[in-house]
Scaffold this motif. Structure first.
Motif, PDB file in Angstrom:
ATOM      1  N   ARG A   1      43.931  43.551  37.738  1.00  0.00           N
ATOM      2  CA  ARG A   1      44.849  44.643  38.051  1.00  0.00           C
ATOM      3  C   ARG A   1      46.312  44.229  38.007  1.00  0.00           C
ATOM      4  O   ARG A   1      47.193  45.092  38.053  1.00  0.00           O
ATOM      5  CB  ARG A   1      44.511  45.232  39.423  1.00  0.00           C
ATOM      6  CG  ARG A   1      44.611  44.257  40.598  1.00  0.00           C
ATOM      7  CD  ARG A   1      44.017  44.898  41.857  1.00  0.00           C
ATOM      8  NE  ARG A   1      43.948  43.985  42.981  1.00  0.00           N
ATOM      9  CZ  ARG A   1      44.889  43.848  43.899  1.00  0.00           C
ATOM     10  NH1 ARG A   1      46.002  44.558  43.820  1.00  0.00           N
ATOM     11  NH2 ARG A   1      44.735  43.010  44.905  1.00  0.00           N
TER      12      ARG A   1
ATOM     13  N   THR B   1      39.211  40.469  36.174  1.00  0.00           N
ATOM     14  CA  THR B   1      39.797  39.957  37.406  1.00  0.00           C
ATOM     15  C   THR B   1      39.382  38.505  37.621  1.00  0.00           C
ATOM     16  O   THR B   1      38.357  38.044  37.104  1.00  0.00           O
ATOM     17  CB  THR B   1      39.322  40.777  38.608  1.00  0.00           C
ATOM     18  OG1 THR B   1      37.903  40.605  38.748  1.00  0.00           O
ATOM     19  CG2 THR B   1      39.661  42.249  38.449  1.00  0.00           C
TER      20      THR B   1
ATOM     21  N   ARG C   1      42.067  39.256  43.080  1.00  0.00           N
ATOM     22  CA  ARG C   1      42.980  38.329  42.399  1.00  0.00           C
ATOM     23  C   ARG C   1      42.570  36.875  42.631  1.00  0.00           C
ATOM     24  O   ARG C   1      43.099  35.973  41.977  1.00  0.00           O
ATOM     25  CB  ARG C   1      44.412  38.542  42.889  1.00  0.00           C
ATOM     26  CG  ARG C   1      44.967  39.933  42.582  1.00  0.00           C
ATOM     27  CD  ARG C   1      46.237  40.196  43.352  1.00  0.00           C
ATOM     28  NE  ARG C   1      47.325  39.332  42.913  1.00  0.00           N
ATOM     29  CZ  ARG C   1      48.476  39.180  43.581  1.00  0.00           C
ATOM     30  NH1 ARG C   1      48.667  39.816  44.735  1.00  0.00           N
ATOM     31  NH2 ARG C   1      49.413  38.390  43.104  1.00  0.00           N
TER      32      ARG C   1
ATOM     33  N   ALA D   1      39.650  44.794  32.569  1.00  0.00           N
ATOM     34  CA  ALA D   1      39.935  45.455  33.841  1.00  0.00           C
ATOM     35  C   ALA D   1      41.102  46.413  33.677  1.00  0.00           C
ATOM     36  O   ALA D   1      41.917  46.294  32.775  1.00  0.00           O
ATOM     37  CB  ALA D   1      40.258  44.405  34.904  1.00  0.00           C
ATOM     38  N   ALA D   2      41.192  47.373  34.583  1.00  0.00           N
ATOM     39  CA  ALA D   2      42.331  48.293  34.583  1.00  0.00           C
ATOM     40  C   ALA D   2      43.537  47.564  35.144  1.00  0.00           C
ATOM     41  O   ALA D   2      43.447  46.824  36.125  1.00  0.00           O
ATOM     42  CB  ALA D   2      42.011  49.512  35.437  1.00  0.00           C
ATOM     43  N   ALA D   3      44.702  47.767  34.527  1.00  0.00           N
ATOM     44  CA  ALA D   3      45.929  47.093  34.968  1.00  0.00           C
ATOM     45  C   ALA D   3      46.624  47.918  36.037  1.00  0.00           C
ATOM     46  O   ALA D   3      46.561  49.141  36.067  1.00  0.00           O
ATOM     47  CB  ALA D   3      46.865  46.883  33.769  1.00  0.00           C
ATOM     48  N   ALA D   4      47.304  47.219  36.934  1.00  0.00           N
ATOM     49  CA  ALA D   4      48.076  47.889  37.964  1.00  0.00           C
ATOM     50  C   ALA D   4      49.409  48.360  37.425  1.00  0.00           C
ATOM     51  O   ALA D   4      49.975  47.743  36.518  1.00  0.00           O
ATOM     52  CB  ALA D   4      48.309  46.933  39.141  1.00  0.00           C
TER      53      ALA D   4
END
Length: 435
Positions: free
Chosen positions: A146, A158, A209, A430-433
């Motif tokens: 993320r 992640t 993380r 993964a989806a990024a923040a």
């Protein structure tokens, strides 16, 4: 006859002198090894920091001698910028404040990698016009998962997902991929890998993380990722010393307190950092964490006990110490921006991160200069940090002379490789923040 005798004497004298010269004591030349005994060079990536005949530690003092105090103070700053295109404020920060590095967030990085290249190249060009300014750090939080800032690339899994594979070779490949995507878009410093151990399930900021819940797993995965980033010629920054895993407060919002004593930290949180130091990591980020058993007054990022006595002293770290962002709530709610910067330099830190608002950079530089004028800090202390920073820039051969090329085709190839590798591992990007 006289002439002939003189000639003979001259020849004889020459022979005697030559023999005397050859008989002087000197180290014997090493024997030439047979082919099978010749040591083979270590395998290195084409993008690893190149070995050179010059020593970065020898180059730094001569660079330092030619710098004004204002130029030295600027080297202590990694600053954030506004927007994703060059602005007058960015130019002035480089030409008037001599800032030594930039940190990029999601809002600075356009959806088009070409625009990122244009921005980096313009910043490089402005920095060159300021005279003999050292090259800039171009830094980013590109951890994967993320926390993935760079556009146009697949977000990697992640750290938690990487740790669950228990595959150190895979972690090294992820690190290499992170390093490559940074390098292709002009980033020479990556604030990764995270070496925090996720030992508190209520932790609101580390979570996925972290590579895992044990020191052994975090260390093994973290060192592999570190190696992969470094082999791409990108500076890895391990974080967040002295360990952000056992917290229940997000330091972006307020100051976390960790009640562990020194022995408990040495037995758990510090183990990954100890191994990173053993493997010659160049940069350690210190987090905004209060450890009252070691320093009841100051957060680690401002604490001489944590930075000089423990990280540099007990753990033997000789490289560059960078603070986490000073505009985070853990610091900004309790300290003025300038006050915090002075404290971290007094504590033994080198780079002050000021990630938001141009006026905060001005406050920091003004406070540092005033502290020297008042005697609270000495220029010698500033020189120690600037020397370490210059040595690091020399070691990685950072340069503002060569613009980066538009990376679209190479990023497409990297994305294809990432897709295939993740599919083979049964993983998805993964989806990024949006930070």
């Amino acid at each position: 006859m006289q002439l002939r005798w003189s000639s003979i004497m001259l020849v004889a004298l020459f022979i005697v002198c030559f023999a005397a010269g050859c008989s002087k004591e000197s180290p014997a030349a090493p024997p030439v090894k047979a082919p099978e005994e010749t040591a083979q060079p270590e395998e290195t990536s084409a993008h690893s920091p190149p070995a050179t005949g010059s020593d970065p530690e020898e180059e730094a003092p001569s660079q330092l001698d030619g710098m004004t105090l204002e130029e030295k103070l600027g080297q202590l700053i990694i600053a954030g910028v506004k927007g994703d295109a060059p602005t007058v404020e960015m130019k002035e920060m480089l030409l008037s404040q001599y800032v030594g590095g930039i940190i990029f967030f999601k809002n600075n990085l356009s959806a088009k990698p070409k625009d990122v290249a244009d921005l980096v190249n313009q910043l490089k060009a402005w920095n060159r016009t300021s005279g003999q300014a050292p090259p800039l750090f171009f830094s980013v939080d590109q951890e994967g998962g993320r926390v993935s800032r760079l556009p146009g690339v697949h977000a990697l899994p992640t750290a938690r997902a990487i740790g669950k594979t228990n595959d150190a070779e895979f972690a090294a490949w992820v690190g290499s991929s992170l390093g490559e995507m940074c390098r292709l878009m002009g980033m020479n410093m990556d604030f990764a890998p995270v070496l925090d151990i996720h030992s508190n399930p209520d932790n609101p900021v580390i979570g996925s993380r972290s590579f895992g819940t044990t020191a052994e797993l975090v260390t093994r995965m973290g060192m592999s990722a570190l190696k992969g980033i470094r082999e791409e010629g990108v500076i890895p920054v391990v974080k967040h010393f002295p360990g952000h895993g056992d917290t229940a407060v997000d330091s972006h919002l307020d100051l976390p307190v960790i009640g562990k004593d020194l022995k408990a930290l040495q037995a758990m949180e510090w183990l990954p950092f100890v191994e990173a130091i053993r493997q010659d990591v160049d940069v350690v980020m210190v987090g905004h964490l209060l450890l009252p058993e070691l320093d009841p007054e100051l957060p680690a990022s401002l604490s001489k006990v944590l930075i000089t006595e423990q990280l540099r002293g007990a753990l033997g770290f000789k490289g560059v110490v960078v603070s986490d962002d000073m505009t985070m709530g853990a610091i900004s709610k309790q300290y003025g921006m300038g006050e915090a910067a002075v404290l971290t330099i007094k504590a033994g830190g080198d780079l002050v991160m000021v990630a938001h608002e141009y006026e905060n950079v001005t406050k920091v530089l003004d406070a540092l200069k005033q502290s020297i004028q008042s005697g609270e800090l000495t220029e010698q202390r500033i020189d120690e940090s600037v020397s370490r920073i210059l040595e690091l820039k020399n070691k990685y051969k950072l340069s503002d002379e060569t613009p980066i090329e538009y990376p679209d085709q190479k990023l497409a190839a990297l994305n294809e490789e990432i897709g295939k590798r993740l599919a083979a591992m049964g993983l998805a990007p993964a989806a990024a923040a949006g930070q």
